[in-house]
Structure formats: C-alpha cells, structure tokens
Design a protein around this motif. Sequence first.
Motif, PDB file in Angstrom:
ATOM      1  N   SER A 222      28.035 -17.806  -3.754  1.00  0.00           N
ATOM      2  CA  SER A 222      27.662 -16.422  -4.054  1.00  0.00           C
ATOM      3  C   SER A 222      28.854 -15.566  -4.456  1.00  0.00           C
ATOM      4  O   SER A 222      28.691 -14.383  -4.760  1.00  0.00           O
ATOM      5  N   GLY A 223      30.043 -16.149  -4.409  1.00  0.00           N
ATOM      6  CA  GLY A 223      31.232 -15.409  -4.817  1.00  0.00           C
ATOM      7  C   GLY A 223      31.903 -14.653  -3.702  1.00  0.00           C
ATOM      8  O   GLY A 223      32.864 -13.913  -3.941  1.00  0.00           O
ATOM      9  N   SER A 224      31.429 -14.830  -2.469  1.00  0.00           N
ATOM     10  CA  SER A 224      32.059 -14.149  -1.331  1.00  0.00           C
ATOM     11  C   SER A 224      32.990 -15.113  -0.606  1.00  0.00           C
ATOM     12  O   SER A 224      33.301 -16.192  -1.110  1.00  0.00           O
ATOM     13  N   VAL A 225      33.425 -14.707   0.581  1.00  0.00           N
ATOM     14  CA  VAL A 225      34.383 -15.490   1.359  1.00  0.00           C
ATOM     15  C   VAL A 225      33.702 -15.996   2.628  1.00  0.00           C
ATOM     16  O   VAL A 225      32.992 -15.236   3.291  1.00  0.00           O
ATOM     17  N   PRO A 226      33.867 -17.272   2.995  1.00  0.00           N
ATOM     18  CA  PRO A 226      33.287 -17.758   4.249  1.00  0.00           C
ATOM     19  C   PRO A 226      33.750 -16.925   5.431  1.00  0.00           C
ATOM     20  O   PRO A 226      34.933 -16.617   5.562  1.00  0.00           O
ATOM     21  N   CYS A 227      32.796 -16.546   6.276  1.00  0.00           N
ATOM     22  CA  CYS A 227      33.087 -15.701   7.435  1.00  0.00           C
ATOM     23  C   CYS A 227      32.569 -16.385   8.684  1.00  0.00           C
ATOM     24  O   CYS A 227      31.392 -16.762   8.758  1.00  0.00           O
ATOM     25  N   LEU A 228      33.441 -16.555   9.685  1.00  0.00           N
ATOM     26  CA  LEU A 228      33.044 -17.253  10.903  1.00  0.00           C
ATOM     27  C   LEU A 228      32.006 -16.465  11.690  1.00  0.00           C
ATOM     28  O   LEU A 228      31.125 -17.043  12.313  1.00  0.00           O
ATOM     29  N   ASP A 229      32.121 -15.135  11.682  1.00  0.00           N
ATOM     30  CA  ASP A 229      31.114 -14.309  12.356  1.00  0.00           C
ATOM     31  C   ASP A 229      29.726 -14.559  11.770  1.00  0.00           C
ATOM     32  O   ASP A 229      28.751 -14.730  12.509  1.00  0.00           O
ATOM     33  N   ASN A 230      29.642 -14.560  10.440  1.00  0.00           N
ATOM     34  CA  ASN A 230      28.358 -14.803   9.789  1.00  0.00           C
ATOM     35  C   ASN A 230      27.832 -16.192  10.103  1.00  0.00           C
ATOM     36  O   ASN A 230      26.620 -16.387  10.288  1.00  0.00           O
ATOM     37  N   ALA A 231      28.732 -17.163  10.155  1.00  0.00           N
ATOM     38  CA  ALA A 231      28.305 -18.528  10.464  1.00  0.00           C
ATOM     39  C   ALA A 231      27.735 -18.618  11.877  1.00  0.00           C
ATOM     40  O   ALA A 231      26.716 -19.275  12.103  1.00  0.00           O
ATOM     41  N   VAL A 232      28.391 -17.928  12.825  1.00  0.00           N
ATOM     42  CA  VAL A 232      27.900 -17.937  14.207  1.00  0.00           C
ATOM     43  C   VAL A 232      26.540 -17.263  14.284  1.00  0.00           C
ATOM     44  O   VAL A 232      25.617 -17.744  14.965  1.00  0.00           O
TER      45      VAL A 232
END
Length: 560
Positions: free
Chosen positions: A304-314
Amino acid sequence: MACSSRVMTAPVCLIATDVNGLLCVRKEAKDILEGITEPVVVVSVVGLYRTGKSYLMNRLAGRGSGFALGNTIESKTKGIWMWCVPHPSKAGHTLVLLDTEGLGDVDKGDEKHDTWIFCLALLLSSTLVYNSLGVIDNMALEKLHYVTELREHIRIKTKAGDGDESGQYVCVFPAFVWTVRDFYLELEKENKPITADQYLDGALELKTGDTQRIKECNLSRRSLRDFFVKRKCFVFPRPASTKDMKRMEELTEVELDPEFLQESNMFCQYIYSSAEPKTIMEGFTVIGGDLANLAEVYVEAIRSGSVPCLDNAVISLSKIHNTRAVDEALQLYVTETKTTQFPVEPQQLSNIHMSIQTQYEAFCVQNKEASRNVCLAVLLRVFAPLESSVRDHHYAKSGGYQQYRHTLTQLTASYRSQTQMQIMREEVLSNYLSEKEETGRLILGTDQNLTEALRQIEAERQRRLILEQQERERVAQRRRQQQALKEQQRAHDENMRQLEETRRREQERIAQENQRMMEARLQEQERVLQERFQQETANLQRELNRVNVSNSGGGDCCIL
C-alpha cells in the motif's frame, strides 16, 4: 511437528513478487503455517547474493540439500523461501527457516526491493543471520547499510509522534548473528588470540574523529550496536576447493574442510540452543498461524506504500485472535449444549455457559420450556386419578371435601418428589392449583355435612394454601434471581482476575524491558568509557615516547 497434515520435505516460497512487481504472500506457505499450532522459532538469513546463505539453512534443516544452491554468478533464491521442521532440541516447537533473496543482485537493480526483503526477514524472525564473505571491514559494514535505514522503514508505534521509539527497537528486534564465510585471517589482536565475538565487537568499535567520513563509517557500527544488543559471530574457512565448490550439494562431510565442518556444527548448535521462540510486543508468543498473519500484515503495508508498523501488526493479530476465540467459544458452547439432555439442573447448564450471554439466555429459555413440558407431563400423570374422580362426581357427598383435600395433598407431594430437579415445578403446580380452586369451592359447597363455620374455615384454609403456594413460587423466583446474580458475580470476578493477571504480566514485561534497555545502555557506556580510556592511554604513551625521544636527543649535545 504440530504442522499441517503433510511433512515438509522441501522448502516453499513464502513471499514472492507478483506480475505487477509487488510483494505477496503465497497461499501454499500460508496454509502450512496456519496448520502449526505450537510456538515457532524463526531463523532468517540475509546477505549479498552468491555468499552461501542457502547452505547454512540446509545445515540447520539437517539436510544436504533443500534450499537451492547455485554454482554460477546468478542469484538462485528469489523472494523469501520457508522450510518448517521439528525443532531438534525444543520439544513442542517448530523451527521455521527463512532463506532470503540475495541482496545487491546487479541483474535486479532494485535497491528498494532489497530493503524490503531485509526488513521483512528482520520483522518475521527471532534470530537474524547476516552472511558475508571475507572479513568484517569498512566495506563489509557499508554493504550492511540497510540497518542504518531501519527507522525509516519500520515503525514501532502507529503515529510517529507517539513518543521516543529508539529504546524500543532493542526489545522487538531479533538476535543478530554475523557469519563470515571464506575467512582467511588469524583471530589475533596485539599478538593475542581472540574469539569471533571479540572480533565482531572490535570491528564495531566507533572510530574517533569528527570528519564526515568518520561519521559515515560509524553510522553502520552505531546502528548495529543500538539495534542488536545480543550479537554473535562465526567465522568459516573456505569449505572446499574452487572446483569442489561447484558441487556443494553433492559433497559429503568427509570431503569438506574439517575446520569448516567444525564451525558449521558449532553454528547449528548455537542456533538450536539459543534462538528463542518468536514473540511480538507485549511478550506474546507467536505460533504458525500468527506468523502467517504477520507476514500478510507487513506485506500489505508495503504494497500500500506505507511502512510496516509493529503496533498495527499487534492490533491486527489481536483482532484475528479475538474473532477466532469468539467463534471457537460459540461453536464449543453450541456443541456442548446440543449434547446435553434437556432439562438439566441450573448448575449443570451454568457450567456449560461461558461468556456468550445472548446464546446463554436463549438456552435458558429453551431449558425452562423443556422443564415446563416435563413438569406438565408429570402433573397430568400424577393428578389423573383426581381428575377422574372429579369427573365422576366422586366427591359430591358428605365428607367429600375432606376426601378431596386429602387426595390433593397426597398427589401434590407425589408430584414434588418426581420433579425435584425441575426449575419450573412450582410455577406449573401453582397454575394447576389455581385452576382447581373453583373445583374445590364447588365440592365444598356440595358437602352438606359441613357447617357454615366449617365451610368458612375450609375456605380460609384453602385461601392460605393458595397463598403458601404463591409464596413458594416467589421463593423459587428469588432463588432463580439469586442464581443469576451469582453467575454475574462469578463472571465479574473472573474478569477482574484476568485483568489483574494481565496487569501483573504487563508490569513484569515493562520491568524486563526496562532492565534490558538499562543493561544495553550500561554496556554501551562501558564500551564508550573503555574506548576513551584506550584512546587516552595511547595519547599518553605517544607523549611519553616524544618526551623520551626529546631527552635522548638532548643527551648528545655538548656544552662549551
């Protein structure tokens, strides 16, 4: 291995590039991971192409072949490939090996793609192996420039302004192992033997000075020291001759260099014993299905053009777990209840009840209706002789009322004895006795032997009997209400206990993270102080040498 029904005899592609040039998670690999219901120890290997990364993964899998080995200048592995095998030393765990596409492939020419491959390997693994050739020098560190860009491509928190994240990377990043292939130097420093770990620490020492070149040289060193507190190094000599290297998959252990074989075994034993199960923020241990979901979340963010985020993954993982838990609980609840023979005791039904209040209430209604039907069946059978006598006018005689009352009392006791476990017995009985009230008055009216006073007494007695029965019904109703309150209280107490347990675990996790961060900072401070001390010692030694030289030169002068 608590894996899918099939055993993985060879690796499969986990992350590939689709026809549009975007990364994607392969369904075959995702299905395999979703079949793994035990904790996973995830080991990823990254490094420049044609450096022998795949060979190390095959060694960890206990196989001579599996991950593709190439003997030409072309990169063999594309994307990220996965091999799930039973963990050799940790029962109840699965070892997930991830072999990545070689970085810096000139034919590919896409540095952004390499960066995302590196970031995905780092995010998915519990131990990250970086493989390189030759020695660890400035050039080798410059080739590891991906580590200096991690803050730009990986976020801890959802919003960039949600506080300082620098210390949190240490807690969420994997352990780091640097494997140096075709190493040809002696492990010595100042004519003293050193270990491979000391060699790595020495290579990561910050250079002194303020020039732009020195700052650039220190950038990779500082990033590795800041992000990876737990570091390990292995140095491998060349495994075989140049000719034999072309057929590495065919070589037996006897044909390999003994020192290379010894170092390979040490490397494998270290990974088996020291690599921890994969966890994410909050200390949550990851199983196979979770790893598949994490891969999808991270890849989707990149697509999607964004950056992987650990908060979002959790958060995404929590939603998946919560939805799955609710579905499983509901299915279990329905299944358990369907196998129950209604009607049942309230306590038995309560034990089945978990947390789905709507379904629970529906089953309670069903249970009451079943209990009502049982009570009605018993009542009709027990009171059938009374009904027959009333229809036959058996009580339309002198003393008939007393006989009617006696029979009614006996049959009521018999009904209660046969419906002791039924929650609707008093309600059904109350309705029946209310219907019989008029019948009793008719029988009483026809009883010529009774005096008017006796009729009044009997009427009052009958009224009291009805009131007593109504009181019993109210008592039964209160008991049902108390039972419901107890259930609510039990659910509340359980929720409070779980909240307290969660709070306690969170405090322990925070304390552990703080301790790890403090140890990391203390180690860094100690390392910096040691470097300053060595620098000052060197400066003093040079000054002393200069003074000695000056004094020696002065001794040759002649004073006239």
